[in-house]
Scaffold this motif. Structure first.
Motif, short mmCIF file in Angstrom:
data_model
loop_
_atom_site.label_atom_id
_atom_site.label_comp_id
_atom_site.label_asym_id
_atom_site.label_seq_id
_atom_site.Cartn_x
_atom_site.Cartn_y
_atom_site.Cartn_z
N LEU A 1 0.82 -1.21 0.00
CA LEU A 1 0.00 0.00 0.00
C LEU A 1 0.86 1.26 0.00
O LEU A 1 0.39 2.33 -0.37
N SER A 2 2.12 1.13 0.41
CA SER A 2 3.01 2.30 0.40
C SER A 2 3.73 2.45 -0.92
O SER A 2 4.55 3.36 -1.08
N GLY A 3 3.47 1.57 -1.90
CA GLY A 3 4.03 1.72 -3.22
C GLY A 3 5.27 0.91 -3.49
O GLY A 3 5.84 1.00 -4.58
N ASN A 4 5.74 0.11 -2.55
CA ASN A 4 6.93 -0.70 -2.77
C ASN A 4 6.59 -1.97 -3.54
O ASN A 4 5.59 -2.64 -3.24
N VAL A 5 7.42 -2.33 -4.52
CA VAL A 5 7.23 -3.56 -5.28
C VAL A 5 7.83 -4.71 -4.48
O VAL A 5 9.02 -4.69 -4.13
N VAL A 6 7.01 -5.72 -4.18
CA VAL A 6 7.51 -6.86 -3.41
C VAL A 6 7.84 -8.05 -4.32
O VAL A 6 8.63 -8.91 -3.95
N ILE A 7 7.21 -8.11 -5.51
CA ILE A 7 7.50 -9.19 -6.44
C ILE A 7 7.04 -8.75 -7.83
O ILE A 7 6.05 -8.01 -7.97
N GLN A 8 7.76 -9.17 -8.87
CA GLN A 8 7.38 -8.82 -10.24
C GLN A 8 7.91 -9.90 -11.17
O GLN A 8 8.77 -10.70 -10.83
N GLY A 9 7.38 -9.91 -12.42
CA GLY A 9 7.84 -10.89 -13.38
C GLY A 9 6.88 -11.00 -14.55
O GLY A 9 6.01 -10.14 -14.75
N SER A 10 7.06 -12.06 -15.37
CA SER A 10 6.20 -12.34 -16.52
C SER A 10 5.53 -13.68 -16.32
O SER A 10 6.08 -14.58 -15.68
N SER A 11 4.32 -13.83 -16.87
CA SER A 11 3.59 -15.08 -16.70
C SER A 11 2.59 -15.23 -17.83
O SER A 11 2.47 -14.36 -18.71
N GLU A 12 1.89 -16.32 -17.80
CA GLU A 12 0.83 -16.63 -18.76
C GLU A 12 -0.49 -16.76 -17.99
O GLU A 12 -0.52 -17.12 -16.82
N VAL A 13 -1.59 -16.44 -18.69
CA VAL A 13 -2.91 -16.64 -18.10
C VAL A 13 -3.07 -18.11 -17.73
O VAL A 13 -2.77 -19.00 -18.52
N GLY A 14 -3.52 -18.36 -16.47
CA GLY A 14 -3.71 -19.72 -15.99
C GLY A 14 -2.48 -20.37 -15.40
O GLY A 14 -2.55 -21.49 -14.91
N GLU A 15 -1.33 -19.65 -15.44
CA GLU A 15 -0.09 -20.20 -14.89
C GLU A 15 0.06 -19.75 -13.44
O GLU A 15 -0.20 -18.61 -13.10
N SER A 16 0.54 -20.65 -12.54
CA SER A 16 0.68 -20.32 -11.12
C SER A 16 1.84 -19.37 -10.89
O SER A 16 2.93 -19.54 -11.46
N ILE A 17 1.59 -18.37 -10.07
CA ILE A 17 2.61 -17.41 -9.67
C ILE A 17 2.89 -17.62 -8.19
O ILE A 17 1.98 -17.59 -7.36
N ASP A 18 4.15 -17.85 -7.85
CA ASP A 18 4.54 -18.17 -6.46
C ASP A 18 4.72 -16.89 -5.65
O ASP A 18 5.54 -16.03 -5.99
N VAL A 19 3.94 -16.76 -4.57
CA VAL A 19 4.06 -15.61 -3.67
C VAL A 19 4.26 -16.09 -2.23
O VAL A 19 3.92 -15.38 -1.28
N SER A 20 4.80 -17.29 -2.08
CA SER A 20 4.93 -17.86 -0.72
C SER A 20 5.92 -17.07 0.13
O SER A 20 5.88 -17.15 1.36
#
Length: 874
Positions: A826-845
């Motif tokens: 909420l303060s504007g810091n990027v915690v994770i970024q990248g490229s992906s495909e629709v329906g592909e799992s993105i890991d945020v653990s």
């Protein structure tokens, strides 16, 4: 790490508990605080508590302060058996102090909190101070993780059905702590410690008093409480130690057992050992009007209970020390080596539906008084009951199942002997020949200690029954008692006799017990010794030496009673011989009366006759006595004593009327002087018309909710006299609205609050001016701070699942598959970024739980944003 600490955990002993095992306390050496150690952290503000679940730290040191504004502190992280986590008191101004108990600290030096919930395991808590919001039924400590030690804490107020300390896990130790003065809420049981589940739990060396329910309750879970040890605690009721004056504490039991142990060795037993109990059910309010409650009590008839050891406890002025009446089927209890003094109705009452295979051995019972037509030192329908080696003095009668018991090697004085008593038992003709002396011990281990003495409770080596049970072994019959252990000692009763021989004999020739004396009175003492080596006789007046030791016959002393105030005094004589043997006489009480006898004068000052009263009423009387021997004043309500006699001015008593029906009541007062004269005031009549305080709670919203936009706040209220005027809604310390009509709700525009955590409370007020606050809820306000592009409405875009957990997928109805993403705080810091495909799992653990903004940019340049919540997996 550059600090050292040692903890000696005795978990392995839990599998080897025996009757001879000693202290069950866990020895702990507190770690030394080092500000440069990254594993350690000092907590000295509310904000610092936010790091309590930091996995990178293991030792949290809490500075003095008031942390109650945090509400519940949740601990979710765990340590290990090799590396436990610590939450301990630490005073930066006195860092060397690692011993002062919070009960001995001034208020400003305590580390005060409202509630700590521990979900994690392997924690040690030391020297914290827990209080509670008025009316709170929540526990101060809620233990849901295993292997937790609570050491040297102070808990007061609060409690509820879950207790001040709520135990819902195994391998828990509560030790060296003070739990006192729970809330008194009409029609509610407010416990000190409640076990809802868990095995191998130890409650050791605690002082537990003024519980408005049970001191310790083993709840009604389906599995038995294996390995529970309640050892060396002080349990008592004392209304004078409440922070405000109360007349009654509606307590039930010191220990309430709804589930007990099971066969299979000591690890499976419930052990209640070396505890001291006082004034349980002998206090106004106690278990009244229920006459059946016990100090150790068994309830919940639905499940059988077995394998309980009750050993070495002292019951001082407790109504029914041991009672299984409400507990249904019971078996395999061992009640041994306990001292019961001044019981009422029953010494031991095992009046359950089915009861069998119990032992009752080596106990001492001194006095059972009549109540409801009952006066039995033992009352049971038990089959296969062993009664051996007991000493029963002034015990009244008995009630036993014919053919269901064996009884022998017992000693009785002024007590009805069983019809099938064995030939080895003794019936004493008099106490003087029985060889008993007073037994004194310290009570209240953590607060102001006092010495309690039980007269004629301890046998001596000169007693006729000293060797009555020599070489006799009891308790070794298979499947009778707890674990088929052998019990053997030379004497009958619970306490070790004095190990000397050749006692002299001493008694008073004059005065007699209860004599009234005046002027200079000659006290005469008779002393003899079979080996003619008397040394001296010393008199004692109220425990203080009276004159010098007398060394020659006749042993007389002139006591000038004019030098003493009129009143009652206790005289006792001690005789010694030249080999050091000592004998005390039976104490006698005399009344000194040197002044002319004048009856006291008393009048009621308040309330006034025919007054209408409500809530708390001040009763006041004026009393004087011309010869200055006024003892005290007592108030009478409808013919029954209203609490204790008051022994000094002002003669006032607060009468709390909430617990009685509205209506007319008759009140008067009685003054008593040292000569036993009693004078009553005129009787007055008052009408009770109570104003009852209302109750309120916020409903429909849970703590930790995330709210946005317009939110409806709903309340649930109750008021016995139905005179609620309004409810005030609060965010923090600010009023956001007032509702004057039932059901007392409000629409809250959260956009007027900054994003973040806020404290929600409501305050209800009635026509009598009573104001009561609800339990606080802590919620998070989140209103969008990033503009969502219009493209979001042109096509379907979302994440699955939301709230997201360790992974998530992007879902889109448009044909593009590839996109770049960024996740912002909420303060504007990027915690994770990248490229992906629709329906592909993105890991945020790897990211923490919380609220984030997700942006997704597709290959056609379209960008979409939405709020997502990261939460732990269910």
């Amino acid at each position: 790490m550059n600090y050292r600490f040692v903890f000696l955990f005795l978990w392995t002993l839990m599998a080897t508990i025996s009757h001879s095992q000693g202290n069950y306390e866990v020895a702990i050496e507190i770690p030394t605080y080092d500000a440069n150690d990254p594993d350690m952290m000092l907590i000295d503000s509310n904000e610092d508590w936010g790091a309590i679940n930091d996995e990178g730290k293991t030792c949290f040191f809490v500075a003095p302060g008031d942390y109650t504004g945090l509400g519940e502190i949740e601990i979710t992280t765990s340590g290990t058996a090799e590396n436990r986590r610590w939450l301990v008191y630490f005073d930066p101004e006195n860092p060397s102090d690692v011993t002062t108990h919070p009960v001995d600290m001034p208020a400003e030096k305590r580390a005060e909190f409202e509630r700590i919930g521990i979900e994690g395991s392997f924690w040690i808590i030391d020297r914290l101070y827990g209080t509670a919001t008025e009316g709170s039924k929540n526990p101060t400590f809620e233990l849901r993780g295993t292997n937790i030690i609570i050491n040297r804490v102070l808990c007061e107020n609060g409690g509820g059905g879950a207790g001040q300390i709520s135990i819902g896990a195994s391998e828990i130790v509560i030790q060296n702590s003070v739990l006192r003065n729970t809330q008194i809420i009409p029609n509610n049981d407010i416990h000190s410690i409640k076990l809802s589940e868990g095995v191998d739990v130890r409650i050791v060396n605690n002082e537990i008093y003024n519980f408005a329910g049970d001191g310790v309750q083993l709840g009604d879970k389906t599995e038995s409480f294996k390995g529970v040890i309640i050892y060396k605690n002080d349990f008592y009721i004392d209304p004078s130690l409440y922070p405000e004056e109360v007349d009654e504490i509606p307590h039930e039991n010191a220990i309430d057992i709804k589930q007990a142990g099971v066969p299979g060795g000591p690890r499976n037993h419930v052990t209640i050992k070396n505890n001291r109990f006082r004034n349980i059910a002998h206090t106004p309010g106690g278990t009244s009007p229920n006459p059946d409650q016990g100090t150790i009590d068994f309830s919940n008839k639905n499940d059988p209970k077995s394998h309980v050891l009750v050993e070495g406890n002292i019951f001082y002025n407790c109504k029914i020390p041991f009672n299984t009446k409400g507990g249904g089927q019971t078996s395999n209890f061992t009640i041994t080596k306990n001292l019961i003094y001044n019981a009422t109705r029953f010494g031991v009452w095992m009046d359950a539906d089915e009861t069998s295979n119990h032992e009752f051995s080596f106990n001492t019972i001194i006095g059972v008084s009549e109540f409801n037509g009952d006066q039995n030192w033992i009352d049971t329908e038990c089959n296969q009951l062993e009664i051996y080696g007991n000493l029963i003095v002034n015990g009244g009668n008995y009630s036993l199942n014919d053919g269901g018991y064996t009884s022998d090697f017992n000693v009785f004085y002024n007590t009805t002997v069983t019809s099938a008593e064995g030939s080895n038992s003794m019936i004493l003709e008099s106490l003087e020949s029985s060889g008993l002396e007073d037994y004194c011990y310290e009570f209240k281990m953590h607060t102001t200690a006092e010495t309690l003495c039980i007269p004629n409770a301890r046998p001596t080596q000169s007693a006729a029954f000293t060797h009555l049970t020599a070489d006799q072994y009891f308790g070794d019959i298979v499947d009778v008692g707890v674990d088929d252990s052998n019990y053997n000692q030379d004497w009958c009763g619970a306490l070790y006799p004095v190990s000397v021989d050749g006692f002299p004999v001493v008694s008073f020739a004059q005065p007699y017990h209860q004599d009234t004396i005046a002027g200079t009175f000659s006290i005469g003492v008779l002393a003899t010794d079979t080996d003619n080596d008397l040394s001296d006789v010393q008199l004692f007046l109220d425990g203080i030496a009276l004159g010098d030791p007398m060394t020659t016959q006749p042993f007389t002393y002139s006591w000038n009673t004019n030098q003493s105030d009129d009143g009652f005094y206790t005289l006792k004589a001690k005789v010694s011989d030249q080999t050091g043997n000592i004998t005390y006489s039976e104490p006698i009480t005399v009344f000194v009366d040197n002044q002319a006898d004048v009856a006291p004068v008393i009048a009621l000052a308040s309330p006034q006759n025919e007054a209408t009263v409500a809530n708390t009423v001040l009763l006041s009387a004026n009393a004087v006595d011309a010869d200055d021997d006024l003892v005290g004043v007592k108030f009478i309500l409808n013919g029954e004593d209203l609490a204790y006699e008051i022994f000094s001015e002002p003669f006032e008593r607060e009468w709390i009327t909430w617990g009685i029906p509205d209506g007319d009541y008759e009140i008067w007062a009685v003054a008593r002087d040292m000569g036993g004269r009693k004078v009553e005031t005129d009787k007055i009549t008052v009408t009770v018309d109570n104003s009852y305080p209302p109750l309120v709670s916020l409903v429909g919203i849970a703590s930790d909710s995330v709210l946005s936009g317009q939110v409806e706040l709903h309340t649930e209220t109750s008021d016995k006299d139905d005179d609620i005027t309004h409810v005030t809604f609060m965010v923090g310390n600010d009023t956001i609205g007032i509702s004057h009509e039932s059901p007392f709700s409000l629409v809250w525009d959260t956009s007027l609050q900054p994003n973040g955590e806020h404290k929600l409370t409501v305050i209800v007020e009635d026509a009598d001016g009573n104001q009561v606050a609800s339990r606080a809820l802590f919620v998070t306000v989140f209103n969008e701070i990033i503009e969502i592009p219009l493209g979001l409405t042109e096509r379907k875009f979302g994440v699955i699942p939301n709230p997201i957990q360790s992974t998530f997928k992007v879902n889109s109805a448009k044909g593009e598959n590839s996109f770049n993403y960024r996740l912002f705080t909420l303060s504007g810091n990027v915690v994770i970024q990248g490229s992906s495909e629709v329906g592909e799992s993105i890991d945020v653990s790897v990211i923490k739980n919380g609220i984030y903004i997700l942006t997704a940019t597709f290959i056609d340049g379209q960008q979409y944003s939405m709020k997502v919540i990261k939460s732990r997996e269910q």
